[in-house]
Design a protein around this motif. Structure first.
Motif, short mmCIF file in Angstrom:
data_model
loop_
_atom_site.label_atom_id
_atom_site.label_comp_id
_atom_site.label_asym_id
_atom_site.label_seq_id
_atom_site.Cartn_x
_atom_site.Cartn_y
_atom_site.Cartn_z
N GLU A 104 66.82 28.87 49.21
CA GLU A 104 66.93 29.53 50.52
C GLU A 104 66.83 28.50 51.65
N THR A 105 65.96 27.51 51.47
CA THR A 105 65.82 26.45 52.47
C THR A 105 67.12 25.67 52.60
N ALA A 108 69.65 27.74 54.41
CA ALA A 108 69.34 27.82 55.85
C ALA A 108 69.77 26.53 56.56
N ARG A 111 73.54 26.56 56.81
CA ARG A 111 73.97 27.55 57.80
C ARG A 111 73.81 27.00 59.22
N LEU A 131 66.37 25.14 63.33
CA LEU A 131 65.66 25.62 62.14
C LEU A 131 64.27 26.11 62.51
N ARG A 134 64.59 29.52 64.15
CA ARG A 134 64.98 30.60 63.24
C ARG A 134 63.97 30.86 62.13
N HIS A 135 63.29 29.81 61.68
CA HIS A 135 62.45 29.93 60.48
C HIS A 135 61.04 29.40 60.68
#
Length: 154
Positions: A104-105, A108, A111, A131, A134-135
């Motif tokens: 997932e990292t 991300a 993306r 990043l 968003r995270h």
């Protein structure tokens, strides 16, 4: 219910349940938040308080400090102290967003690079900032930096 309210409610629950280990960790969290709020008010005169993103950053920092302490205790042969740090980490992490797994990292990162049109190492700061936006609290940004660098150089 916001993060601050959840922590306050859990402090009351831990008191009722006489869960002293959890209660002491929750009080440490509460104290760290209050310290940061006082510092923010002193610096800017702002009375609005801290956002949930600010609280997440405080909690992430607390986890990192305890991980370092636990490592030091383990290296020093103080296993009981290391276990107590690990217990505190578990309580603190229960208030953090779920951590992204490595796949997932990576997704991300890809993306964000695509969304920003990043193509060189010069874009690393922009990618890292996006990043974080968003995270926040969902990944270890110390480990993410080298992965971004590899993708932008390759």
């Amino acid at each position: 219910m916001g993060l601050r309210e959840r922590i306050a409610a859990d402090i009351k629950d831990a008191m009722k349940a006489k869960d002293s280990a959890r209660l002491s960790t929750l009080r440490l969290i509460s104290a760290a938040i209050k310290d940061r709020e006082i510092a923010a008010r002193t610096e800017s005169g702002d009375e609005t308080g801290l956002s949930d993103a600010d609280l997440t950053a405080i909690l992430s920092k607390m986890v990192k400090q305890r991980q370092e302490s636990a490592r030091a205790y383990e290296e020093g042969g103080r296993i009981e102290l290391a276990e107590r740090e690990q217990d505190e980490i578990a309580v603190i992490q229960s208030y953090l967003p779920r951590q992204l797994d490595p796949e997932e990292t990576a997704a991300a990162i890809d993306r964000v690079i695509a969304d920003l049109g990043a193509g060189s190492i010069r874009d690393m700061g922009r990618v890292m900032a996006e990043l974080r936006a968003r995270h926040a609290g969902q990944m270890d940004f110390g480990a993410v930096g080298p992965a971004i660098k590899t993708r932008l150089m390759g």
